[in-house]
Design a protein around this motif. Sequence first.
Motif, PDB file in Angstrom:
ATOM      1  N   TYR A 130      41.782  48.507  32.358  1.00 27.64           N
ATOM      2  CA  TYR A 130      42.433  47.216  32.565  1.00 27.64           C
ATOM      3  C   TYR A 130      42.864  47.040  34.015  1.00 27.64           C
ATOM      4  CZ  TYR A 130      43.093  46.219  27.551  1.00 27.64           C
ATOM      5  OH  TYR A 130      42.907  45.946  26.209  1.00 27.64           O
ATOM      6  N   GLY A 132      46.228  45.510  35.705  1.00 29.60           N
ATOM      7  CA  GLY A 132      47.564  45.200  35.217  1.00 29.60           C
ATOM      8  C   GLY A 132      48.381  44.356  36.171  1.00 29.60           C
ATOM      9  N   ILE A 133      49.202  43.486  35.601  1.00 32.38           N
ATOM     10  CA  ILE A 133      50.152  42.681  36.363  1.00 32.38           C
ATOM     11  C   ILE A 133      51.532  42.955  35.780  1.00 32.38           C
ATOM     12  CG2 ILE A 133      50.776  40.352  37.141  1.00 32.38           C
ATOM     13  CD1 ILE A 133      47.851  39.591  36.208  1.00 32.38           C
ATOM     14  N   ALA A 145      52.214  35.861  33.914  1.00 31.75           N
ATOM     15  CA  ALA A 145      51.414  35.389  32.780  1.00 31.75           C
ATOM     16  C   ALA A 145      50.365  34.368  33.210  1.00 31.75           C
ATOM     17  CB  ALA A 145      52.325  34.788  31.714  1.00 31.75           C
ATOM     18  N   ALA A 148      47.311  36.234  34.627  1.00 30.82           N
ATOM     19  CA  ALA A 148      46.483  36.837  33.578  1.00 30.82           C
ATOM     20  C   ALA A 148      45.710  35.787  32.806  1.00 30.82           C
ATOM     21  CB  ALA A 148      47.362  37.644  32.627  1.00 30.82           C
ATOM     22  N   GLU A 149      46.310  34.606  32.631  1.00 33.81           N
ATOM     23  CA  GLU A 149      45.664  33.536  31.861  1.00 33.81           C
ATOM     24  C   GLU A 149      44.353  33.099  32.502  1.00 33.81           C
ATOM     25  OE1 GLU A 149      45.491  31.248  28.473  1.00 33.81           O
ATOM     26  OE2 GLU A 149      47.074  32.673  28.988  1.00 33.81           O
ATOM     27  N   LYS A 152      41.540  35.211  31.065  1.00 31.55           N
ATOM     28  CA  LYS A 152      41.540  35.436  29.627  1.00 31.55           C
ATOM     29  C   LYS A 152      40.365  34.750  28.944  1.00 31.55           C
ATOM     30  CE  LYS A 152      44.678  35.350  25.639  1.00 31.55           C
ATOM     31  NZ  LYS A 152      46.038  34.998  25.165  1.00 31.55           N
ATOM     32  N   VAL A 171      42.449  41.704  31.906  1.00 30.74           N
ATOM     33  CA  VAL A 171      43.537  41.579  32.868  1.00 30.74           C
ATOM     34  C   VAL A 171      44.772  41.243  32.045  1.00 30.74           C
ATOM     35  CG1 VAL A 171      44.432  40.310  34.857  1.00 30.74           C
ATOM     36  CG2 VAL A 171      41.968  40.781  34.680  1.00 30.74           C
ATOM     37  N   VAL A 172      45.801  42.085  32.109  1.00 32.88           N
ATOM     38  CA  VAL A 172      46.947  41.915  31.222  1.00 32.88           C
ATOM     39  C   VAL A 172      48.239  41.839  32.023  1.00 32.88           C
ATOM     40  CG1 VAL A 172      47.093  44.422  30.853  1.00 32.88           C
ATOM     41  CG2 VAL A 172      48.199  42.873  29.240  1.00 32.88           C
ATOM     42  N   ALA A 173      49.084  40.878  31.664  1.00 31.84           N
ATOM     43  CA  ALA A 173      50.424  40.752  32.254  1.00 31.84           C
ATOM     44  C   ALA A 173      51.434  41.360  31.291  1.00 31.84           C
ATOM     45  CB  ALA A 173      50.751  39.288  32.512  1.00 31.84           C
ATOM     46  N   VAL A 254      43.210  39.908  42.124  1.00 29.10           N
ATOM     47  CA  VAL A 254      42.482  40.359  40.934  1.00 29.10           C
ATOM     48  C   VAL A 254      40.989  40.173  41.123  1.00 29.10           C
ATOM     49  CG1 VAL A 254      42.134  40.011  38.466  1.00 29.10           C
ATOM     50  CG2 VAL A 254      44.454  39.938  39.410  1.00 29.10           C
ATOM     51  N   ALA A 503      50.168  42.735  24.714  1.00 24.30           N
ATOM     52  CA  ALA A 503      50.910  42.298  25.902  1.00 24.30           C
ATOM     53  C   ALA A 503      52.340  41.918  25.525  1.00 24.30           C
ATOM     54  CB  ALA A 503      50.203  41.130  26.564  1.00 24.30           C
TER      55      ALA A 503
END
Length: 515
Positions: A130, A132-133, A145, A148-149, A152, A171-173, A254, A503
């Motif tokens: 992943y 990460g944020i 968020a 990451a959106e 998504k 990519v995950v917040a 990113v 998340a």
Amino acid sequence: MQSDTTQQHDLSLMLVLHKSDNVAIARRMLTQGTALGGSLIAKGPIPAGHKVSIRFIKSGEPILRYGQIIGFATKDIEPGLHVHLQNMGLGEFAKDYAFGAAVRQTDYVDIPATFMGIRRPDGRAATRNYVGILSTVNCSSHVAALVAEVFKKNPYTGTNPLVEFPNVDGVVALTHKTGCGMTGGEPLTLLRRTLGGYARHVNFSHVIVLGLGCEVNQVGGLLEDQSLTGRVRSMDIQTMGGARKTVEAAVEFVRDVLKDSNQASRQPILASELTVGLQCGGSDGLSGVTANPALGAASDILVRHGGTVILSETPETYGAEHLLTRRAVSREVGEKLIALMNWWDAYFKREGAVMNDNRSPGNMAGGISTIVEKSLGAMAKGGTTNLVDVVKYGETVKGPGLVFMDTPGYDPVSATGQVAGGANLICFTTGRGSVFGCKPAPSIKLASNTAMYQRMTDDMDVNCGEILSGSETVEECGKRIFDLILRVASGEHTKSEEFDFGAAEFAPWVLGATV
């Protein structure tokens, strides 16, 4: 070998877990008048997973399950009666810690198993890949968020911004509700240790840390305190000139690292490089009979292959800690566990609570009557191997073997600590039907009973209820779980991953006052 009186009971209707037990566990709903073997008859309805007395229990007498005290009768209990909140309660009893008395040599396998993992440049082994944020404070959570959106996948439109990066899992917040309005000292130290553990987590190829700029948990302080360098990028909203500019800069970061992240490829790696967090939530009276012991069997297998397992949920070890101290490799390790119990006891008293309140309504509806009963069932997840260390919440875990981490019993907070400590996979047992994920680590869900598994099949990975039906032993189910651990570590998606859990469940332990 069970006693003669125990052998007279109909074991197709109920389980007698130890020869000294004075209660049995109903395999299914027992109606009033059901013959339970010999002269024993159910004197009222007894739900599946609940306890039934198998002999006369005098008021004040200990109630035994697993061969251990789980509480005391608050009134006389005739044979065949439902044993639960109406006639039993928690009481004080002496525990023999016997530090190290049950320590034994680990029987390591000659040829360890392997999984298809990702080898990081620093030599560590990942199970997922992943970007990460992380947010230092709640005030930067929305911005994290939004970043990451952008990346998504949308199942309704079919769009996938990561289609050109098939080796990137997402990519995950990971955001939270604290970071300011808090006191310094241990509350801030604990938060930074948790965020630092995630920033270093092997399942992240790259990490960006986003702050606001005026919070207590300053970005610079976090980076310095946790020695975060290299792949960790940081920025704060106030310095960047506002939310929009921060989102644009973070999105650009990113996009810049996705190509590098996509270079990750899987290769055979020894199972000794797996660190598995053990969790249970939404437990029922069967969790300590099926899913938890089966996970314990899988834990023993992983340890024999040189791996590491993390047992946690300190309040849900209360009353069973003497069984772990017996397996402690040293008195020092055992006493660290007892010190945690004493801290929690004082913490509960300071908050005007009692340990026995640490049961959810679902736990009690499922047949768990006291915290000790819950603890004895919960600790089965840790198997039978030696306790090699006891660590703080979110502290880096060093194996191999069984390690205990101090965490609350609340599942998201507990699992967050385990992942911060380095767990690259989570196994989560449930009897009532908890749904859970914990990115960046995959989460395997284990159902304690077949009825719930069939009702929630889209959320459960393994049905441990086969043990109850007699079609599978605890050891066979444990082997099945171990095999699944290897497949999931190799990239096979769990049910929670398919539903994109992981998340929102990020929940650092919040200590101290909100000011």
